[in-house]
Scaffold this active site. Structure first.
Site, PDB file in Angstrom:
ATOM      1  N   GLU A 708       0.809  -1.233   0.000  1.00 43.09           N
ATOM      2  CA  GLU A 708       0.000   0.000   0.000  1.00 43.09           C
ATOM      3  C   GLU A 708       0.837   1.274   0.000  1.00 43.09           C
ATOM      4  OE1 GLU A 708      -2.787  -0.536   3.188  1.00 43.09           O
ATOM      5  OE2 GLU A 708      -3.701  -2.284   2.248  1.00 43.09           O
ATOM      6  N   GLU A 809      -6.328  -9.952  -2.958  1.00 40.62           N
ATOM      7  CA  GLU A 809      -7.093  -9.995  -1.710  1.00 40.62           C
ATOM      8  C   GLU A 809      -8.589  -9.861  -2.011  1.00 40.62           C
ATOM      9  OE1 GLU A 809      -5.682  -7.134   1.147  1.00 40.62           O
ATOM     10  OE2 GLU A 809      -3.584  -7.413   0.577  1.00 40.62           O
TER      11      GLU A 809
END
Length: 931
Positions: A708, A809
């Site tokens: 991220e 994910e």
């Protein structure tokens, strides 16, 4: 807070293997009604030779020695005989470890689902001053899995008198081998055992429903009717009240409530041990009535948590649920939990408010969760796919149907694009041209000001709507401007799509939404540029999407990129006469990677493991490889959980992704790291890379190097811009076999301008320019209401980089299992049909073990729900099978998905089976089959 360690649960591996007892169950003599036996249940005792009247028959010593003292010999001057039954008793001696004691195999005498009461009369002798603990324990053994232990009860014993150790246990499933034993005193201290009773109060299995498996509350004294019995403070004091604050606080129900007071930590609270009353693999619902008081705190989070102690593993803390409590009213906290393994201790407690604030509890209920039947598939009459629900979208009637949100002005201008934005065109196909007119919004004094329209009566529940528009901003902007199509659904803000604008061109904005509960008011509005910046909006489209039509297109695309023509060419003895022989081709495995997230506790549940290894060929660990898990305190390394999970994956030929080496978001960085100076932080980063990648070299096919980076910058801020590329370079040096990924969220859904495909591409190119060996693009895929063309557009843009794309994910969420299954099918089909996508990882599939609610494929207790059925049907669709006959050339042709196959040929003399693999390729694959 950590629980107190129990010494006898250490070094279990030193226990010797011993033979299983083959004796049949005898009719034990009932104990007399005096001394230690007066409180024992008199139902049938499953312990053979419970009072040692037959010596040590059926009993075994565990790495020590033992003998029986007969009643005629007296008590050897040890604990007073007046406090026991007066018969024989066993002496366990030559004990060098605290876990050494006396045991008996009870496998064949225990029924699943029944609750057993345990009571043993015990004493000690030898070199002891003060007291020591004696424990009653179960050992559970299953072939192919680790031995587990269950603590039944313990008592403190001194040399002066006999004591009772008692407790209960219930097993949902009886293991292959179940051993009861007594253990615990310090090495050198002799353990004395007068008698043992293990009984089931009901002789009927149906009548002896296990504790916690029915509607009964497993909390004892749940409303404090018996004072504070069975309750205790967790690091603080507890008190009982019928009222507080001069009568302003009274129980919501019942006559009393409890307070956890003198709290100095957030985790301080009120607790109750539920060991023996909670069963593994059963889902439990939790409901508590709580509030707070004192220290000038008016609102605070109250959380229900489980502390679980499992032999041989670190303590686990399981968050069940939380609620915002106030000092004004009682509120209800509700949640669910499930235990995968066989814990030795389980404690439930309430915690959360800041120190100095009292936590008040009126009641606590924990019982087997009710199984709620799934909702039927929604019936939507006249969905009118593709029809725009926006009034006067073309602005033929000036701005009628629109109104200004806030004190801004709306007017109509001319000169906007005449074609639909690309994402809308992909869904709608041929469509009439746009008018070229747009809404011009002026005099904007707030970012949220813009054109708005009420669509309350036009939105249908459970329909997925695509949002599309052209937007542009006026001059005077200070830097990039974020423009957003938003919906006000009653008091909730819903994101319909965002775009970042830094020029004077028209930009496409696209997104989606769905409403699942009947609203009283729905408003759509366009907002975003800073105050004083004009906003222009054209061709606003909101229309329900026809997913089935999209699926037909995706099936055709998948056929082109995931299949290959195959020619089976038979040769060898007898092959000349094979023409007309029957051939059957069966695909045994599709090679496209579809994996899932798992946690260490999941692999203690054999049902979870069975579903996992049957339906997934890749795995990723939810937390167990993250730095805060593997090194929670500096130098305190914890790789055991990850080691166990790697071993399971290797055993079942499941490939693994390493998630993640670093995580750039500051909130995820443990405190000891944040306290380091720059030089020490750089050393810690290097040690993390070396420790992790050296330990698992060659075992993880992928690594998410720094998670991220589009949403966080902790390491870059502390160590400089070069640190990100250096992380990639060092990881590649330490394990050249691993593909190194970037990984981020909201890349594919148009919901976040920080991680839009354009930003992601710039980020990746910047890393590559610094020499970072970026090998793959991770798109997390935590998506709401997916629309195929929106997702596909993002994939097309990222695909220009030529790197493999993985959904890393993926999860979708809907309260309706059928709609959720459709969402999942959208994402899986888009991935499978796109040439740049090389794999998909689900972020879990089992209820109560996913980060999002209403996202699971399998219910908590193992039932595949409608979403899971849709997933399994899709996997079945992606297996190719063919039947036919060998042609005159000795060949059999078919077209099939990439993966593993078996071909079966019925010759006149025998049936022959051969295996082969179809890999990627643009030309027909010729497979020689030697007979």
């Amino acid at each position: 807070m950590k629980g107190l360690p129990i010494c006898c649960f250490i070094s279990r591996q030193h226990k010797h293997p011993f033979k299983r007892s083959e004796e049949t169950m005898e009719n034990p003599q009932l104990m007399s009604n005096n001394g230690c036996s007066e409180n024992l249940n008199q139902a049938a005792n499953i312990i053979v030779n419970h009072d040692f009247s037959n010596g040590l028959h059926s009993w075994h010593t565990n790495c020590c020695n033992g003998f029986v003292v007969s009643a005629e010999c007296g008590d050897r001057g040890k604990p007073s005989s007046s406090s026991r039954s007066g018969g024989n008793y066993a002496v366990v001696t030559n004990r060098t470890k605290c876990w050494q004691g006396l045991e008996q195999d009870i496998t064949s005498r225990v029924l699943p689902g029944s609750t057993y009461l345990v009571s043993a009369c015990v004493g000690v002798s030898g070199p002891l001053s003060g007291s020591t603990d004696v424990l009653a324990t179960l050992k559970l053994e299953n072939h192919g899995s680790a031995t587990s232990y269950m603590l039944i009860g313990k008592t403190s014993v001194s040399k002066e008198k006999w004591e009772i150790v008692e407790g209960t246990f219930s097993l949902l499933a009886v293991p292959e081998r179940l051993v009861f034993y007594l253990e615990g005193p310090s090495p050198g201290v002799e353990l004395l055992i007068d008698s043992v009773v293990i009984s089931c109060p009901s002789s009927s299995k149906s009548e002896s429903a296990s504790i916690g498996a029915g509607d009964d509350n497993i909390i004892i004294n749940p409303k404090f009717e018996d004072g504070l019995n069975n309750w205790s403070g967790r690091g603080c004091k507890v008190a009982l009240h019928d009222s507080m604050a001069d009568g302003k606080i009274v129980p919501q129900s019942g006559k009393a409530f409890a307070s956890a007071t003198e709290r100095t930590q957030n985790w301080n609270g009120i607790q109750q041990e539920i060991t023996g009353r909670v069963q593994r693999k059963l889902a439990y619902s939790v409901a508590a009535v709580v509030r707070i008081f004192g220290n000038n705190v008016t609102t605070a989070t109250v959380q229900a948590t489980l502390w679980v102690q499992t032999p041989g593993r670190n303590d686990q803390y399981v968050g069940i649920a939380n609620v915002q409590a106030t000092d004004k009213d009682w509120v209800q906290l509700q949640g669910k939990f499930l235990l995968n393994g066989s814990p030795s201790r389980v404690v439930i407690y309430l915690e959360g408010p800041p120190s100095g604030t009292d936590l008040l509890v009126n009641s606590l209920v924990v019982k087997h969760a009710e199984k709620i039947p799934p909702s039927p598939a929604p019936v939507i009459e006249n969905p009118d796919f593709g029809a725009n629900i926006i009034t006067n979208s073309q602005l033929d009637d000036s701005t009628n149907g629109w109104f200004p949100l806030g004190n801004c002005n709306l007017s109509v201008g001319s000169g906007s694009p005449h074609i639909l934005p690309p994402m809308a065109r992909a869904s709608l196909g041929v469509h009439e041209p746009l008018s070229g007119r747009y809404i011009h919004v002026k005099n904007r004094t707030q970012t949220w000001m813009g054109p708005a329209q009420m669509i309350t009566d036009k939105v249908k529940l459970f329909l997925t709507y695509q949002v599309s528009a052209w937007v542009r901003i006026g001059s005077g902007a200070n830097g990039p401007q974020n423009v957003n199509v938003a919906l006000g659904v009653d008091n909730q803000w819903v994101n319909g799509g965002q775009v970042e604008i830094n020029d004077d061109r028209w930009h496409e904005i696209g997104g989606s939404f769905r409403i699942e509960k009947q609203p009283s008011k729905v408003m759509v509005y366009i907002q975003g540029p800073g105050a004083g910046v004009d906003l222009m909006v054209a061709g606003v489209q909101i229309f329900p999407v026809n997913r089935e039509a999209r699926f037909k297109y995706l099936r055709h695309q998948a056929d082109k990129i995931r299949k290959r023509d195959v020619v089976l060419k038979f040769s060898g003895a007898g092959s000349s006469g094979l023409s007309g022989t029957n051939v059957k081709v069966v695909q045994t495995q599709n090679s496209f990677p579809i994996g899932s997230c798992m946690s260490r506790t999941n692999i203690d549940n054999e049902d979870f493991v069975n579903f996992f290894v049957k339906n997934f060929n890749w795995a990723v660990f939810g937390n167990e490889l993250k730095w805060y898990w593997t090194e929670p305190q500096q130098g305190n390394l914890n790789y055991k959980d990850a080691d166990d999970m790697v071993a399971l994956c290797q055993k079942h030929n499941v490939e693994t992704r390493g998630h993640c080496i670093f995580w750039e978001v500051q909130a995820t960085v443990q405190q000891w790291i944040q306290a380091l100076n720059k030089d020490d932080l750089m050393k810690a980063v290097q040690n993390r890379l070396t420790n992790l990648l050296t330990r698992y070299k060659g075992k993880f096919k992928h690594y998410d190097v720094n998670n991220e980076m589009l949403h966080g910058s902790y390491y870059q801020d502390r160590l400089g811009k070069d640190i990100r590329a250096n992380m990639f370079k060092t990881a590649n040096q330490l394990d050249p076999s691993a593909t190194l990924f970037v990984n981020d969220y909201h890349v594919e859904d148009g919901c976040d301008t920080r991680s839009c495909p354009e930003r992601y591409i710039e980020h990746i190119l910047d890393l590559q320019e610094q020499g970072a060996p970026v090998g793959g693009i991770g798109i997390q895929g935590h998506i709401d209401n997916p629309v195929g063309p929106v997702v596909c557009t993002a994939l097309d843009k990222l695909g220009i980089l030529g790197l493999p794309i993985w959904f890393t994910e993926l999860d979708v969420s809907s309260i309706n299992e059928h709609v959720r299954g459709e969402d999942l099918e959208v994402m899986l089909r888009e991935a499978f049909a796109h040439p740049a996508v090389e794999g998909v990882m689900l972020w879990g599939f089992w209820e109560l073990f996913m980060s999002r609610d209403n996202a699971h494929l399998v219910n908590a207790e193992g039932e595949v729900n409608e979403t899971g059925k849709r997933f399994l049907a899709l996997k079945h669709e992606w297996l190719s099978h063919a039947r036919g006959q060998v042609d005159v050339k000795g060949q059999f042709n078919f077209r099939g998905f990439h993966g593993k196959y078996a071909v079966e040929i019925d010759t006149p003399s025998k049936k022959i089976v051969k295996t082969f693999v179809v890999d990627k390729g643009d030309t027909p694959l010729v497979v020689p089959v030697e007979l």
